[in-house]
Design a protein around this motif. Structure first.
Motif, PDB file in Angstrom:
ATOM      1  N   LEU A 177      61.180  55.956  62.131  1.00 22.24           N
ATOM      2  CA  LEU A 177      62.424  55.379  62.644  1.00 22.24           C
ATOM      3  C   LEU A 177      63.038  54.380  61.662  1.00 22.24           C
ATOM      4  CD1 LEU A 177      61.447  54.817  66.401  1.00 22.24           C
ATOM      5  CD2 LEU A 177      63.026  56.525  65.463  1.00 22.24           C
ATOM      6  N   SER A 178      62.176  53.793  60.817  1.00 22.85           N
ATOM      7  CA  SER A 178      62.709  52.833  59.851  1.00 22.85           C
ATOM      8  C   SER A 178      63.603  53.511  58.808  1.00 22.85           C
ATOM      9  CB  SER A 178      61.555  52.104  59.157  1.00 22.85           C
ATOM     10  OG  SER A 178      60.812  53.004  58.336  1.00 22.85           O
ATOM     11  N   LEU A 179      63.488  54.846  58.679  1.00 21.88           N
ATOM     12  CA  LEU A 179      64.369  55.559  57.766  1.00 21.88           C
ATOM     13  C   LEU A 179      65.814  55.445  58.213  1.00 21.88           C
ATOM     14  CD1 LEU A 179      62.214  58.795  57.215  1.00 21.88           C
ATOM     15  CD2 LEU A 179      62.467  56.836  55.662  1.00 21.88           C
ATOM     16  N   PHE A 180      65.994  55.305  59.549  1.00 20.81           N
ATOM     17  CA  PHE A 180      67.337  55.188  60.106  1.00 20.81           C
ATOM     18  C   PHE A 180      67.687  53.728  60.441  1.00 20.81           C
ATOM     19  CE2 PHE A 180      65.399  59.200  61.304  1.00 20.81           C
ATOM     20  CZ  PHE A 180      66.291  60.115  60.748  1.00 20.81           C
ATOM     21  N   TRP A 181      66.639  52.927  60.685  1.00 23.45           N
ATOM     22  CA  TRP A 181      66.850  51.506  61.042  1.00 23.45           C
ATOM     23  C   TRP A 181      65.767  50.682  60.330  1.00 23.45           C
ATOM     24  CZ3 TRP A 181      66.547  49.196  66.690  1.00 23.45           C
ATOM     25  CH2 TRP A 181      67.077  47.905  66.676  1.00 23.45           C
ATOM     26  N   PRO A 182      65.996  50.305  59.095  1.00 28.97           N
ATOM     27  CA  PRO A 182      64.976  49.642  58.261  1.00 28.97           C
ATOM     28  C   PRO A 182      64.381  48.372  58.878  1.00 28.97           C
ATOM     29  CG  PRO A 182      66.838  50.317  56.919  1.00 28.97           C
ATOM     30  CD  PRO A 182      67.250  50.551  58.352  1.00 28.97           C
ATOM     31  N   ALA A 183      65.149  47.689  59.724  1.00 29.06           N
ATOM     32  CA  ALA A 183      64.643  46.444  60.315  1.00 29.06           C
ATOM     33  C   ALA A 183      63.391  46.665  61.164  1.00 29.06           C
ATOM     34  CB  ALA A 183      65.724  45.784  61.176  1.00 29.06           C
ATOM     35  N   LEU A 184      63.156  47.905  61.606  1.00 25.41           N
ATOM     36  CA  LEU A 184      61.966  48.189  62.423  1.00 25.41           C
ATOM     37  C   LEU A 184      60.659  47.981  61.653  1.00 25.41           C
ATOM     38  CD1 LEU A 184      62.976  51.380  64.473  1.00 25.41           C
ATOM     39  CD2 LEU A 184      62.579  49.077  65.338  1.00 25.41           C
ATOM     40  N   LEU A 185      60.729  47.952  60.348  1.00 30.09           N
ATOM     41  CA  LEU A 185      59.521  47.743  59.561  1.00 30.09           C
ATOM     42  C   LEU A 185      58.865  46.398  59.861  1.00 30.09           C
ATOM     43  CD1 LEU A 185      60.557  49.209  56.080  1.00 30.09           C
ATOM     44  CD2 LEU A 185      58.829  50.110  57.642  1.00 30.09           C
ATOM     45  N   TRP A 186      59.680  45.436  60.363  1.00 29.06           N
ATOM     46  CA  TRP A 186      59.112  44.133  60.719  1.00 29.06           C
ATOM     47  C   TRP A 186      58.065  44.262  61.810  1.00 29.06           C
ATOM     48  CZ3 TRP A 186      59.609  39.982  57.850  1.00 29.06           C
ATOM     49  CH2 TRP A 186      60.693  39.866  56.987  1.00 29.06           C
ATOM     50  N   LEU A 187      58.158  45.318  62.630  1.00 30.50           N
ATOM     51  CA  LEU A 187      57.162  45.512  63.689  1.00 30.50           C
ATOM     52  C   LEU A 187      55.765  45.734  63.119  1.00 30.50           C
ATOM     53  CD1 LEU A 187      59.080  47.833  66.205  1.00 30.50           C
ATOM     54  CD2 LEU A 187      58.451  45.426  66.517  1.00 30.50           C
ATOM     55  N   LEU A 188      55.707  46.228  61.881  1.00 30.62           N
ATOM     56  CA  LEU A 188      54.395  46.458  61.283  1.00 30.62           C
ATOM     57  C   LEU A 188      53.621  45.146  61.080  1.00 30.62           C
ATOM     58  CD1 LEU A 188      55.232  49.204  58.608  1.00 30.62           C
ATOM     59  CD2 LEU A 188      54.132  49.486  60.838  1.00 30.62           C
ATOM     60  N   MET A 189      54.335  44.019  61.042  1.00 32.24           N
ATOM     61  CA  MET A 189      53.658  42.728  60.911  1.00 32.24           C
ATOM     62  C   MET A 189      52.836  42.401  62.156  1.00 32.24           C
ATOM     63  SD  MET A 189      56.516  40.381  58.980  1.00 32.24           S
ATOM     64  CE  MET A 189      55.332  39.055  58.779  1.00 32.24           C
ATOM     65  N   ILE A 190      53.175  43.045  63.250  1.00 28.34           N
ATOM     66  CA  ILE A 190      52.395  42.886  64.481  1.00 28.34           C
ATOM     67  C   ILE A 190      51.410  44.039  64.634  1.00 28.34           C
ATOM     68  CG2 ILE A 190      52.505  42.759  67.006  1.00 28.34           C
ATOM     69  CD1 ILE A 190      55.318  41.584  66.696  1.00 28.34           C
ATOM     70  N   ILE A 191      51.902  45.252  64.416  1.00 34.99           N
ATOM     71  CA  ILE A 191      51.091  46.446  64.666  1.00 34.99           C
ATOM     72  C   ILE A 191      49.899  46.540  63.722  1.00 34.99           C
ATOM     73  CG2 ILE A 191      51.100  48.982  64.644  1.00 34.99           C
ATOM     74  CD1 ILE A 191      54.068  48.827  65.498  1.00 34.99           C
ATOM     75  N   LEU A 192      50.108  46.275  62.427  1.00 34.61           N
ATOM     76  CA  LEU A 192      49.018  46.438  61.464  1.00 34.61           C
ATOM     77  C   LEU A 192      47.875  45.438  61.691  1.00 34.61           C
ATOM     78  CD1 LEU A 192      50.919  47.256  58.142  1.00 34.61           C
ATOM     79  CD2 LEU A 192      49.590  48.802  59.595  1.00 34.61           C
ATOM     80  N   PRO A 193      48.137  44.125  61.911  1.00 29.11           N
ATOM     81  CA  PRO A 193      47.024  43.215  62.200  1.00 29.11           C
ATOM     82  C   PRO A 193      46.266  43.588  63.464  1.00 29.11           C
ATOM     83  CG  PRO A 193      48.943  41.951  61.545  1.00 29.11           C
ATOM     84  CD  PRO A 193      49.406  43.371  61.736  1.00 29.11           C
ATOM     85  N   VAL A 194      46.994  44.035  64.507  1.00 26.39           N
ATOM     86  CA  VAL A 194      46.322  44.440  65.735  1.00 26.39           C
ATOM     87  C   VAL A 194      45.472  45.683  65.488  1.00 26.39           C
ATOM     88  CG1 VAL A 194      46.681  45.317  68.083  1.00 26.39           C
ATOM     89  CG2 VAL A 194      48.065  43.411  67.242  1.00 26.39           C
ATOM     90  N   THR A 195      45.994  46.592  64.689  1.00 28.68           N
ATOM     91  CA  THR A 195      45.232  47.801  64.359  1.00 28.68           C
ATOM     92  C   THR A 195      43.974  47.451  63.572  1.00 28.68           C
ATOM     93  OG1 THR A 195      47.269  49.113  64.296  1.00 28.68           O
ATOM     94  CG2 THR A 195      45.331  50.038  63.205  1.00 28.68           C
TER      95      THR A 195
END
Length: 544
Positions: free
Chosen positions: A20-38
């Motif tokens: 989805l970040s390909l269409f809305w790059p700002a969504l990449l900020w969610l990885l700052m939450i998702i990756l640490p939790v993962t």
């Protein structure tokens, strides 16, 4: 099963966010939450210490979070005024109010259940006296015939808390408060530090089994080092600690993370190591030897008041001490009775909960025994244990105490919020910690004023109660003034529950039958009961 869901959901979330970040790059900020939790979930599944984390990655941490915040949630949101422990909100609130000079009256009547068994009160008089705001009679002179420097003590003082258990700023504030209010500050067994001396408040120097401040390199008592501190002007009395209410028979504990270089130098120990004081004294091993040790200390300190502190265990052992006093004609100037409910920063659960006699029973027993041996007139008794209000002072003095000490009450006046982490070095108010970043939050000038105000208003409340009973002085209180509900239909006075023995009746040939066992078991030559137990290679064996 949850592990599979976690892997699936975490993987899908990462893929979806990337696409989805390909269409809305700002969504990449969610990885700052998702990756640490993962990453946390992966760690949980690979670690081997916690089964709950393996089976419930990430979610399993909620149990630890809930356990951590549970005491705070209960204390601040769900606890009633009267059911909190160790100290309920009603008492914490009145201490805060009096320390801060805030309104300390209550509206709409008592929140206490006056019909419950154990409810206690004092009988007021129709000949009540006008309240004495000067409180000139609220002091007690401590010092027997052999004391050359008697001390005029307040009926309410700071109980034993060491520098080490408390921070330097806490000690400074307590001692300055004592100086302002004209009451005594017990040093605890951690010796006299520069912070105890800085504001010249009156000190009771407590000497424990570790002989901190008066020990040699082997940890034994050193007369030379004792004299250096005992002769200081600030030191008004010396107290030998036999046991304390929080962990009687256990010895003191200074956790290694609180044992800084400064504390180690004051105590004469090695910094960074947990210091466990011995359970018993090495300077004496029998009641007779203890009396001679008292005599020795009295001589070394120019005859200042000498006493000892204990939490009552075996009754016959206190009888043995009294027999030693009679036999040697050496008597302490005071005895501090600590209740089994006593508090401390670090104590094993079993000792806090199940060892030692509670204050009410211990105090009445000690006073009765001193009366029975004809010693009470020469020895002052100090009560210590959960004393927060004027009625607590009145009740314990009526039981037989001459004055009272409080530790936790003074800590709350300092700003303690009962976070119950005194033993972790993380006290949030800077009181029971050696962490400089936390200690700096305790402002000495402000807290000293609060300690003095709490003391003044508590003594004033006690004097108001005493005057309401038609009395002029705390010394006029006795057990006949206090009532207790013993059942739903029965009320007894304290003198009926704890009847006084006849003066000197224990030294008579026909002593009362109710003390026959203690009289038979006790001997001035040994702390151990002589006729109830014998020494054997296997330990202590009961006799038939």
């Amino acid at each position: 099963m949850l592990k599979k869901y976690f892997v699936l959901v975490a993987g899908l979330l990462v893929v979806m966010v990337c696409l989805l970040s390909l269409f809305w790059p700002a969504l990449l900020w969610l990885l700052m939450i998702i990756l640490p939790v993962t990453l946390l979930g992966i760690f949980d599944m690979r670690q081997t210490k916690h089964a709950l984390w393996i089976n419930f990655p990430v979610v399993g941490h909620l149990r630890w979070i809930t356990e951590y915040i549970r005491p705070y949630i209960r204390q601040y949101l769900f606890e009633s005024e009267t059911d909190g422990v160790p100290i309920n909100r009603m008492f914490r609130s009145v201490i805060y109010q009096r320390a801060k000079g805030a309104l300390d009256t209550i509206p709409y009547g008592t929140k206490v259940d006056t019909q419950r068994v154990g409810y206690e009160w004092i009988g007021h008089s129709l000949a009540a006296l006008h309240v004495n705001h000067v409180m000139a009679d609220s002091r007690v002179t401590i010092g027997g015939p052999d004391c050359l420097q008697p001390y005029s003590a307040s009926i309410f003082n700071i109980s034993a808390m060491s520098f080490g258990a408390l921070s330097n700023n806490a000690i400074l504030a307590l001692n300055k408060g004592a100086k302002i209010g004209g009451f005594a500050h017990n040093t605890g067994e951690g010796s006299v530090s520069p912070y105890h001396l800085s504001h010249a408040g009156d000190l009771i120097w407590q000497i424990g089994t570790g002989y901190f401040g008066c020990r040699d390199q082997q940890g034994n008592f050193s007369a030379e080092n004792f004299i250096k501190i005992a002769l200081l002007d600030n030191v008004k009395m010396i107290e030998i600690k036999l046991s304390q209410g929080a962990k009687p028979g256990h010895g003191g504990i200074l956790p290694g993370d609180k044992n800084s270089i400064e504390i180690a130098q004051i105590r004469g120990v090695i910094a960074g190591q947990t210091v466990n004081s011995p359970a018993t004294h090495s300077a004496f091993s029998t009641p007779l030897e203890m009396m001679f040790f008292i005599q020795k200390l009295r001589r070394l300190c120019a005859a200042k008041p000498i006493g000892f502190k204990l939490c009552v265990g075996n009754k016959s052992e206190f009888f043995a001490l009294c027999k030693a006093m009679i036999q040697t004609a050496i008597k302490p100037d005071f005895i501090t009775v600590d209740g089994g409910e006593g508090g401390t920063g670090a104590a094993p659960l079993e000792f806090s909960n199940s060892v030692g006699m509670p204050l009410r029973e211990g105090l009445s027993f000690v006073c009765d025994t001193l009366i029975g041996f004809g010693l009470k007139d020469e020895i002052k008794v100090i009560a210590s244990g959960k004393i927060f209000t004027g009625f607590h002072l009145v009740k314990n003095i009526a039981l037989g105490a001459d004055l009272c000490n409080s530790a936790r009450g003074m800590m709350i006046a300092l700003g303690c919020v009962q976070s119950l982490i005194c033993n972790t070095n993380r006290c949030p108010t800077g009181i029971a910690t050696q962490d400089p970043s936390l200690v700096n939050g305790l402002v000495v000038e402000d807290k000293a004023t609060r300690v003095a105000a709490f003391h003044h208003k508590t003594v004033q409340a006690a004097m108001q109660i005493i005057n309401a009973a038609g009395l002029e002085s705390p010394s006029q209180l006795n057990r006949a003034h206090i009532y207790r509900r013993t059942s739903q239909t029965a009320i007894l006075r304290f003198d009926e529950i704890y009847p006084y023995p006849a003066k000197s009746s224990f030294v008579a040939a026909n002593y009362p039958k109710n003390v026959a066992r203690e009289m038979l078991e006790s001997t001035a030559e040994s702390f151990l009961p002589e006729h109830s137990v014998v020494k054997s290679s296997a330990g202590l064996t009961a006799l038939d």
